[in-house]
Design a protein around this motif. Sequence first.
Motif, PDB file in Angstrom:
ATOM      1  N   THR A   1      30.664  -5.702  41.931  1.00 43.32           N
ATOM      2  CA  THR A   1      32.111  -5.875  41.932  1.00 43.32           C
ATOM      3  C   THR A   1      32.450  -7.115  41.122  1.00 43.32           C
ATOM      4  N   VAL A   2      33.382  -6.984  40.196  1.00 46.97           N
ATOM      5  CA  VAL A   2      33.738  -8.100  39.305  1.00 46.97           C
ATOM      6  C   VAL A   2      35.248  -8.210  39.206  1.00 46.97           C
TER       7      VAL A   2
ATOM      8  N   ARG B   1      39.601   0.228  38.859  1.00 51.96           N
ATOM      9  CA  ARG B   1      38.843   1.097  37.949  1.00 51.96           C
ATOM     10  C   ARG B   1      37.364   0.697  37.952  1.00 51.96           C
ATOM     11  N   THR B   2      36.544   1.625  37.463  1.00 54.18           N
ATOM     12  CA  THR B   2      35.130   1.305  37.306  1.00 54.18           C
ATOM     13  C   THR B   2      34.696   1.555  35.867  1.00 54.18           C
ATOM     14  N   ALA B   3      33.653   0.854  35.480  1.00 55.84           N
ATOM     15  CA  ALA B   3      33.022   1.085  34.176  1.00 55.84           C
ATOM     16  C   ALA B   3      31.559   1.369  34.445  1.00 55.84           C
TER      17      ALA B   3
ATOM     18  N   LEU C   1      24.279   0.816  35.565  1.00 58.68           N
ATOM     19  CA  LEU C   1      25.082  -0.171  36.284  1.00 58.68           C
ATOM     20  C   LEU C   1      26.505   0.341  36.385  1.00 58.68           C
ATOM     21  N   THR C   2      27.078   0.222  37.584  1.00 60.89           N
ATOM     22  CA  THR C   2      28.505   0.516  37.761  1.00 60.89           C
ATOM     23  C   THR C   2      29.225  -0.793  38.051  1.00 60.89           C
ATOM     24  N   LEU C   3      30.239  -1.078  37.263  1.00 64.84           N
ATOM     25  CA  LEU C   3      31.048  -2.284  37.495  1.00 64.84           C
ATOM     26  C   LEU C   3      32.358  -1.837  38.129  1.00 64.84           C
TER      27      LEU C   3
ATOM     28  N   GLN D   1      31.956 -10.159  31.322  1.00 60.32           N
ATOM     29  CA  GLN D   1      30.658 -10.234  31.988  1.00 60.32           C
ATOM     30  C   GLN D   1      29.549 -10.160  30.947  1.00 60.32           C
ATOM     31  N   ARG D   2      28.657 -11.139  30.989  1.00 65.42           N
ATOM     32  CA  ARG D   2      27.458 -11.056  30.156  1.00 65.42           C
ATOM     33  C   ARG D   2      26.411 -10.283  30.958  1.00 65.42           C
ATOM     34  N   VAL D   3      25.973  -9.157  30.407  1.00 61.79           N
ATOM     35  CA  VAL D   3      24.999  -8.311  31.092  1.00 61.79           C
ATOM     36  C   VAL D   3      23.689  -8.391  30.304  1.00 61.79           C
TER      37      VAL D   3
END
Length: 493
Positions: A225-226, A296-298, A312-314, A232-234
């Motif tokens: 969760t962000v 929303r999700t990414a 990964l789900t954000l 966000q650096r992934v």
Amino acid sequence: MPIALSRRAVLGGSAAAAALILTGPGGAAPRVAVPLPAAPAVDPAASRLHRFAFAAAERPVPLLGADVPPVKLWTYTETPFPVLRVGRGDRIEAEILNRLPEHISIHWHGLRLPNAMDGVQYLTQPPIEPGQRFVYTFPALDPGTFFFHPHCNESGQVGRGLAGILVVEGDQRRPVDGDMVVAVKDWRLAPDGRFLDFVTPEGASRAGTFGTVRSANGRTALVETVPAGSDQRVRLLNLDSTRVMQVGIEGAEAAIIAVDGHAIPPVALDASGVETWRLGPAMRLDLLVRAPQAGRTARLLDYFAAEPWPILTLRAEAPVARRRPFDPAILTRPVFPEPDLRQAERLSFTFSAASDSIASFAEATGSDPAGRLLMDSLCVQDRTFWAIDKLSWPNARDPRLPPPLATLTAGRTYRLELVNVTPHPHPIHLHGHVFRVLGGSEGAPVPHAADTVLLTPKERVEIAFVAEPGDWMFHCHILEHLETGMMGYFRVV
Ligand code: C2O
Ligand code: CU
């Protein structure tokens, strides 16, 4: 090879800056890459010493949920996949105690370091036997996303989880809202939580033996969760033994900002898997992702699978981060010995199935003093399937340390042509160096530096680097391939 098949212009800060223009493969539109700014010099007075104490041991981890007995992982620390964070120019002192039933080491993948700290059993250090300790100490020269793992019985030891992540900070010129590590690894597990064979002849002689359970950070579905709209650096690492991934994103704007830890002018990533990057075992990508609106999700996806797999789900939630245009050019230029192509010595290496290599290898060892050193059964396999230039890493029939693939001169630039004559992909890794990927039979890639380059079937790729003194491993990073012949080393004097 890791070509970002981008038809869009490369994203960048100011389009007015001096631009490098490339023509993409297959007549694609030109790409415009804005050079990254240089990093400030490291202040030696600000350098810190980081002491780490590891105990490699078997530890039960409930990988498959509460209903299945915990999986007996092998880990360097209490938690699997520890993440070490240090700063550029800092010193690392890592003491490792071996509480496992077989010998181990720590190879610091992708780092430029003294050869004696490279962690290859027999070649650069004696094996760390059960009950023994070893201390690794070296400076963190390059910022970026790296990892570490042992170097004998890698299929079994890394297959049980023996690996960790090293993040060297200090490459950003702007802060981000979040920085997360995402380590992807499949597990060879039966439904009851027991490990299946890590090596199979069918897999080892072809594309590798695939896991049965996919995971990111040890979880079968990784959700974070962000804050909505945050950057966000992934840091995405492919720690799998076998799998090649093709990375894309849905539901968010994102760009690739570094490859194998080394910054590149940002390249847009998209949803279709068209603008994508192929990530073989051991390869890393740093991404900057702009989180979507609240609610929303990414999803970061691997498209190189029968069904796209969500890495990964954000999940975005309020509070909403301040909204400014997405500008992923946050990194500074990597600094390492730049190859001088005008002076380069050219060498060519062919990656193939094994031929009658065993005989020629045995002859070759006779003339090399290192050939007298016997390796143990953890460091050689019973079977041989692969070769580099018709020579295979020894098997149990003649477990002597082989002579080097080539002897190089320290400080010289080498331009290597790597030729894959097999119908399988091979991620080829060179220890202790950062190389430039120059391109090859598939066209010019986005300019980047790397420590591992993916050779797709029948592909030819060129790389260049400045040789550093020592004995440096050079091998395919599909673990079953390196263990069944596709491994060698360079001696740099
Ligand atoms: Cu991750 Cu010999 O390497
Ligand atoms: Cu391979």
